[in-house]
Design an enzyme around this catalytic site. Sequence first.
Site, PDB file in Angstrom:
ATOM      1  N   TYR A 134       0.874  -1.180   0.000  1.00 23.27           N
ATOM      2  CA  TYR A 134       0.000   0.000   0.000  1.00 23.27           C
ATOM      3  C   TYR A 134       0.908   1.227   0.000  1.00 23.27           C
ATOM      4  O   TYR A 134       2.030   1.157  -0.496  1.00 23.27           O
ATOM      5  CB  TYR A 134      -0.893  -0.128   1.252  1.00 23.27           C
ATOM      6  CG  TYR A 134      -1.955   0.922   1.448  1.00 23.27           C
ATOM      7  CD1 TYR A 134      -2.853   1.259   0.437  1.00 23.27           C
ATOM      8  CD2 TYR A 134      -2.084   1.555   2.686  1.00 23.27           C
ATOM      9  CE1 TYR A 134      -3.836   2.210   0.652  1.00 23.27           C
ATOM     10  CE2 TYR A 134      -3.070   2.502   2.903  1.00 23.27           C
ATOM     11  CZ  TYR A 134      -3.941   2.830   1.885  1.00 23.27           C
ATOM     12  OH  TYR A 134      -4.901   3.767   2.101  1.00 23.27           O
ATOM     13  N   ARG A 169      -6.249  10.594  -9.974  1.00 25.38           N
ATOM     14  CA  ARG A 169      -5.561  11.306  -8.886  1.00 25.38           C
ATOM     15  C   ARG A 169      -4.960  10.283  -7.939  1.00 25.38           C
ATOM     16  O   ARG A 169      -5.390  10.109  -6.813  1.00 25.38           O
ATOM     17  CB  ARG A 169      -6.574  12.206  -8.159  1.00 25.38           C
ATOM     18  CG  ARG A 169      -5.986  13.393  -7.457  1.00 25.38           C
ATOM     19  CD  ARG A 169      -6.374  13.413  -5.995  1.00 25.38           C
ATOM     20  NE  ARG A 169      -6.034  12.168  -5.309  1.00 25.38           N
ATOM     21  CZ  ARG A 169      -6.427  11.833  -4.087  1.00 25.38           C
ATOM     22  NH1 ARG A 169      -7.190  12.615  -3.410  1.00 25.38           N
ATOM     23  NH2 ARG A 169      -6.060  10.679  -3.541  1.00 25.38           N
ATOM     24  N   LYS A 200      -5.436  -1.722  -2.005  1.00 25.38           N
ATOM     25  CA  LYS A 200      -6.475  -1.467  -0.991  1.00 25.38           C
ATOM     26  C   LYS A 200      -7.193  -2.751  -0.609  1.00 25.38           C
ATOM     27  O   LYS A 200      -7.456  -3.015   0.560  1.00 25.38           O
ATOM     28  CB  LYS A 200      -7.516  -0.488  -1.557  1.00 25.38           C
ATOM     29  CG  LYS A 200      -7.050   0.935  -1.553  1.00 25.38           C
ATOM     30  CD  LYS A 200      -7.864   1.760  -0.608  1.00 25.38           C
ATOM     31  CE  LYS A 200      -6.945   2.725   0.087  1.00 25.38           C
ATOM     32  NZ  LYS A 200      -7.476   4.052   0.262  1.00 25.38           N
ATOM     33  N   GLU A 206     -12.213   5.260  -5.385  1.00 24.64           N
ATOM     34  CA  GLU A 206     -10.853   5.482  -4.896  1.00 24.64           C
ATOM     35  C   GLU A 206     -10.047   6.347  -5.860  1.00 24.64           C
ATOM     36  O   GLU A 206      -9.966   6.055  -7.058  1.00 24.64           O
ATOM     37  CB  GLU A 206     -10.173   4.109  -4.765  1.00 24.64           C
ATOM     38  CG  GLU A 206      -8.788   4.161  -4.214  1.00 24.64           C
ATOM     39  CD  GLU A 206      -8.757   4.625  -2.785  1.00 24.64           C
ATOM     40  OE1 GLU A 206      -9.633   4.243  -2.007  1.00 24.64           O
ATOM     41  OE2 GLU A 206      -7.856   5.408  -2.441  1.00 24.64           O
ATOM     42  N   ASP A 207      -9.448   7.396  -5.325  1.00 23.16           N
ATOM     43  CA  ASP A 207      -8.519   8.226  -6.099  1.00 23.16           C
ATOM     44  C   ASP A 207      -9.085   8.780  -7.396  1.00 23.16           C
ATOM     45  O   ASP A 207      -8.413   8.799  -8.440  1.00 23.16           O
ATOM     46  CB  ASP A 207      -7.196   7.468  -6.355  1.00 23.16           C
ATOM     47  CG  ASP A 207      -6.320   7.464  -5.094  1.00 23.16           C
ATOM     48  OD1 ASP A 207      -6.737   8.061  -4.082  1.00 23.16           O
ATOM     49  OD2 ASP A 207      -5.231   6.879  -5.126  1.00 23.16           O
ATOM     50  N   ASP A 219     -13.608   6.649  -0.342  1.00 24.09           N
ATOM     51  CA  ASP A 219     -12.603   6.537   0.715  1.00 24.09           C
ATOM     52  C   ASP A 219     -11.892   7.859   0.967  1.00 24.09           C
ATOM     53  O   ASP A 219     -11.680   8.264   2.109  1.00 24.09           O
ATOM     54  CB  ASP A 219     -11.592   5.462   0.297  1.00 24.09           C
ATOM     55  CG  ASP A 219     -10.604   5.169   1.396  1.00 24.09           C
ATOM     56  OD1 ASP A 219     -11.051   4.835   2.497  1.00 24.09           O
ATOM     57  OD2 ASP A 219      -9.394   5.299   1.150  1.00 24.09           O
ATOM     58  N   ASP A 220     -11.525   8.559  -0.116  1.00 28.91           N
ATOM     59  CA  ASP A 220     -10.742   9.793   0.045  1.00 28.91           C
ATOM     60  C   ASP A 220     -11.541  10.856   0.779  1.00 28.91           C
ATOM     61  O   ASP A 220     -10.995  11.610   1.573  1.00 28.91           O
ATOM     62  CB  ASP A 220     -10.313  10.332  -1.325  1.00 28.91           C
ATOM     63  CG  ASP A 220      -9.632   9.248  -2.135  1.00 28.91           C
ATOM     64  OD1 ASP A 220      -8.581   8.790  -1.691  1.00 28.91           O
ATOM     65  OD2 ASP A 220     -10.174   8.851  -3.175  1.00 28.91           O
ATOM     66  N   ASN A 249       0.181  16.854   3.423  1.00 36.22           N
ATOM     67  CA  ASN A 249       1.161  15.968   2.783  1.00 36.22           C
ATOM     68  C   ASN A 249       1.746  16.667   1.568  1.00 36.22           C
ATOM     69  O   ASN A 249       1.098  17.542   1.009  1.00 36.22           O
ATOM     70  CB  ASN A 249       0.462  14.692   2.297  1.00 36.22           C
ATOM     71  CG  ASN A 249       0.087  13.781   3.442  1.00 36.22           C
ATOM     72  OD1 ASN A 249       0.857  13.613   4.369  1.00 36.22           O
ATOM     73  ND2 ASN A 249      -1.090  13.214   3.356  1.00 36.22           N
TER      74      ASN A 249
HETATM   75  P1  NAI Z   1      -7.171  22.161  -1.153  1.00 32.60           P
HETATM   76  O1  NAI Z   1      -6.303  22.771  -2.174  1.00 32.60           O
HETATM   77  O2  NAI Z   1      -8.598  21.861  -1.467  1.00 32.60           O
HETATM   78  O3  NAI Z   1      -7.185  23.125   0.158  1.00 32.60           O
HETATM   79  C1  NAI Z   1      -6.094  23.855   0.635  1.00 32.60           C
HETATM   80  C2  NAI Z   1      -6.633  24.946   1.538  1.00 32.60           C
HETATM   81  O4  NAI Z   1      -5.536  25.594   2.162  1.00 32.60           O
HETATM   82  C3  NAI Z   1      -7.431  26.033   0.809  1.00 32.60           C
HETATM   83  O5  NAI Z   1      -8.542  26.386   1.563  1.00 32.60           O
HETATM   84  C4  NAI Z   1      -6.463  27.207   0.759  1.00 32.60           C
HETATM   85  O6  NAI Z   1      -7.118  28.462   0.742  1.00 32.60           O
HETATM   86  C5  NAI Z   1      -5.719  27.009   2.051  1.00 32.60           C
HETATM   87  N1  NAI Z   1      -4.441  27.709   2.031  1.00 32.60           N
HETATM   88  C6  NAI Z   1      -3.513  27.750   1.048  1.00 32.60           C
HETATM   89  N2  NAI Z   1      -2.526  28.577   1.384  1.00 32.60           N
HETATM   90  C7  NAI Z   1      -2.827  29.087   2.597  1.00 32.60           C
HETATM   91  C8  NAI Z   1      -2.196  30.017   3.452  1.00 32.60           C
HETATM   92  N3  NAI Z   1      -1.036  30.579   3.153  1.00 32.60           N
HETATM   93  N4  NAI Z   1      -2.790  30.301   4.626  1.00 32.60           N
HETATM   94  C9  NAI Z   1      -3.958  29.732   4.957  1.00 32.60           C
HETATM   95  N5  NAI Z   1      -4.600  28.841   4.188  1.00 32.60           N
HETATM   96  C10 NAI Z   1      -4.042  28.532   3.013  1.00 32.60           C
HETATM   97  O7  NAI Z   1      -6.441  20.859  -0.670  1.00 32.60           O
HETATM   98  P2  NAI Z   1      -7.034  19.630   0.158  1.00 32.60           P
HETATM   99  O8  NAI Z   1      -7.438  18.543  -0.742  1.00 32.60           O
HETATM  100  O9  NAI Z   1      -8.018  20.143   1.139  1.00 32.60           O
HETATM  101  O10 NAI Z   1      -5.720  19.113   0.905  1.00 32.60           O
HETATM  102  C11 NAI Z   1      -4.988  19.939   1.775  1.00 32.60           C
HETATM  103  C12 NAI Z   1      -3.798  19.178   2.337  1.00 32.60           C
HETATM  104  O11 NAI Z   1      -4.251  18.155   3.175  1.00 32.60           O
HETATM  105  C13 NAI Z   1      -2.921  18.484   1.306  1.00 32.60           C
HETATM  106  O12 NAI Z   1      -1.575  18.658   1.680  1.00 32.60           O
HETATM  107  C14 NAI Z   1      -3.302  17.040   1.405  1.00 32.60           C
HETATM  108  O13 NAI Z   1      -2.235  16.188   1.055  1.00 32.60           O
HETATM  109  C15 NAI Z   1      -3.618  16.943   2.855  1.00 32.60           C
HETATM  110  N6  NAI Z   1      -4.521  15.853   3.207  1.00 32.60           N
HETATM  111  C16 NAI Z   1      -4.153  15.053   4.245  1.00 32.60           C
HETATM  112  C17 NAI Z   1      -4.967  14.042   4.663  1.00 32.60           C
HETATM  113  C18 NAI Z   1      -4.582  13.206   5.825  1.00 32.60           C
HETATM  114  O14 NAI Z   1      -5.312  12.339   6.234  1.00 32.60           O
HETATM  115  N7  NAI Z   1      -3.458  13.412   6.414  1.00 32.60           N
HETATM  116  C19 NAI Z   1      -6.224  13.774   4.005  1.00 32.60           C
HETATM  117  C20 NAI Z   1      -6.543  14.681   2.932  1.00 32.60           C
HETATM  118  C21 NAI Z   1      -5.713  15.688   2.568  1.00 32.60           C
END
Ligand code: NAI
Length: 564
Positions: A105, A158, A176, A247-248, A270-271, A420
């Site tokens: 995975y 994705r 998965k 998924e993805d 899932d995502d 991430n």
């Molecule tokens: P997205 O692009 O939809 O959202 C990003 C958000 O951050 C937006 O609201 C944007 O305005 C904000 N942002 C950007 N620059 C900023 C700044 N300087 N100050 C304040 N806010 C700012 O992306 P998504 O899909 O929501 O993912 C965000 C992150 O979360 C990614 O790095 C992703 O890999 C991670 N992620 C982690 C998960 C986990 O379980 N650990 C699960 C899903 C996403």
Amino acid sequence: MATINTIPHSSTADTRRGMDLLDTPLLNKGTAFSSEERAELSLNGLLPPQAETLDEQTLRAYEAFQRKPDDLERHIYLRALQDTNEVLFYKLLLDHIEEMTPLVYTPTVALACEQFSHIYRRPRGLFISYPLRDSIPAILRNRSNKEVDVIVVTDGERILGIGDQGAGGLGIPIGKLSLYSLIGGIHPARTLPIVLDVGTNNTERLKDPEYLGWRHERITGQAYYDFVDQFVQAVKQEFPDTCLQWEDFATPHARPILQRYRNQLLTFNDDIQSTSAVALGAIIGAVKVTGKGLKDQQIVMFGAGSAGIGVADGLRAAMTEEGLSEQEARNRFWVIDKDGLLHSGRKDLTPEQSVYAQSESRVSGWPRTFNGKIGLADVIGNIDSTILIGLSTVGGAFSEPIVHEMARKVQRPIIFPLSNPTSRSEATAEDLIRWTDGRALVAAGSPFAPVSYGGHKIPIAQCNNVYIFPAMGLGIVASGARRVTDAMMLAAARTLGANSPALKDPTASLLPRLTDLRRVAAEIAFAVGIVAQKDGVAPKISEDQLRQRITETQWTPAYTSLSE
Ligand code: NAI
């Protein structure tokens, strides 16, 4: 003649013999066939004379595995074993679960998807390519296994953090589903990986002469949705009771697809859904460690994208379940995006974001040090925040002064840098522990090594969907659920939180170890099954019956005798 039926829940007896039997990974025992079986099943002479036990085979397989020089080679070895002898594959995985999960995975599966065409050996799952769109029902009927409990489907657009991989995305459903079996115990004979090959816009893949997918740019717009619909209608027809996990898919497709089908069949994404449930589970665990309730929290969400809003929605639902009114729950969120705090004076918010807009009057006198707007430092300085979550993609945003300020006002600050990859993490786990004198409760989106502090090694939980989806699958199958409701997801998160090792040991991780996940999965499945009944989407059975079904459903790799 021996009758073979090693596939629990399967009504079809198998009469394969000789090479045919050895070529059937779900039935093949390789060197573990006994002398009686060898005589009865025409295997004499086809195998070396020494008959082994499964444990002996597993030791030999581990030795071969260890000789592989890198992670991709280890992945290829494990996949080849899966395509040769599934019981041995799962036994090896189970005996070395922490070492091998990252190989079947994330993260290694990303490499395997990129290299899919180059490492391809044998068929597994189904390729449904756009040119064959009018034959989808026939393709589904071509599957090798009749009864299916869980399908994982991707369109490869994705894939993890590496984007569009076209048909190579099939590596993800395969990986998965291996975890559905390993942890959830869904029998491998009852899983089906599928890729919807609608082309790829990945120019590297398209110009690779060895690319095995459909060489075409991605189908888009209505043609894309029509194709997905043809697939869903065929699934409904062929597998009316099977769980279909998306998924993805790219976010612009993922949400509309989920919205359109979630009330039509047994399905979840899932995502979108598991991701939020894992984060919620870890937060619930952390809040329990502090000895307070969710309703006592002031939550700062840094990042208001799909992930940030998704996690906030889950938390808000959990808070109202604990007795807060909708408005009281909303008041406890301070959500920040690239233009600062979401508040009622802003005209640029989406409907999902508007839910979290603080009333302008509450923040009227606040400093605006973030380009003239209310930024993270302003929010942390003006409220007593207890939880700080980062889903912003802004590496290092949780700076030392911000963390100091938060930690000055709360004994156990809960700080989750979830973005991430590691370079985008809002802080490193080590800094958070150091800056708070070891008081912060930390979970991260990326993997971090345990942090040494005050004579202890503090393991850092990584929010990974593996804590949820295999358990959801087990709960759905064992309870006979017909739909996946939000309350079922919330129940999964709560049970995960209740199993936080940090509740018993303050220096332990906020999330369970992989070695404990089969047990936790059974507990989550139970909670999911109970809520499915409450929500009216599963038949009513007693708690004892549900527990018994979970035990019966959760398959463990072992050989059964094939001789009479
Ligand atoms: P997205 O692009 O939809 O959202 C990003 C958000 O951050 C937006 O609201 C944007 O305005 C904000 N942002 C950007 N620059 C900023 C700044 N300087 N100050 C304040 N806010 C700012 O992306 P998504 O899909 O929501 O993912 C965000 C992150 O979360 C990614 O790095 C992703 O890999 C991670 N992620 C982690 C998960 C986990 O379980 N650990 C699960 C899903 C996403």
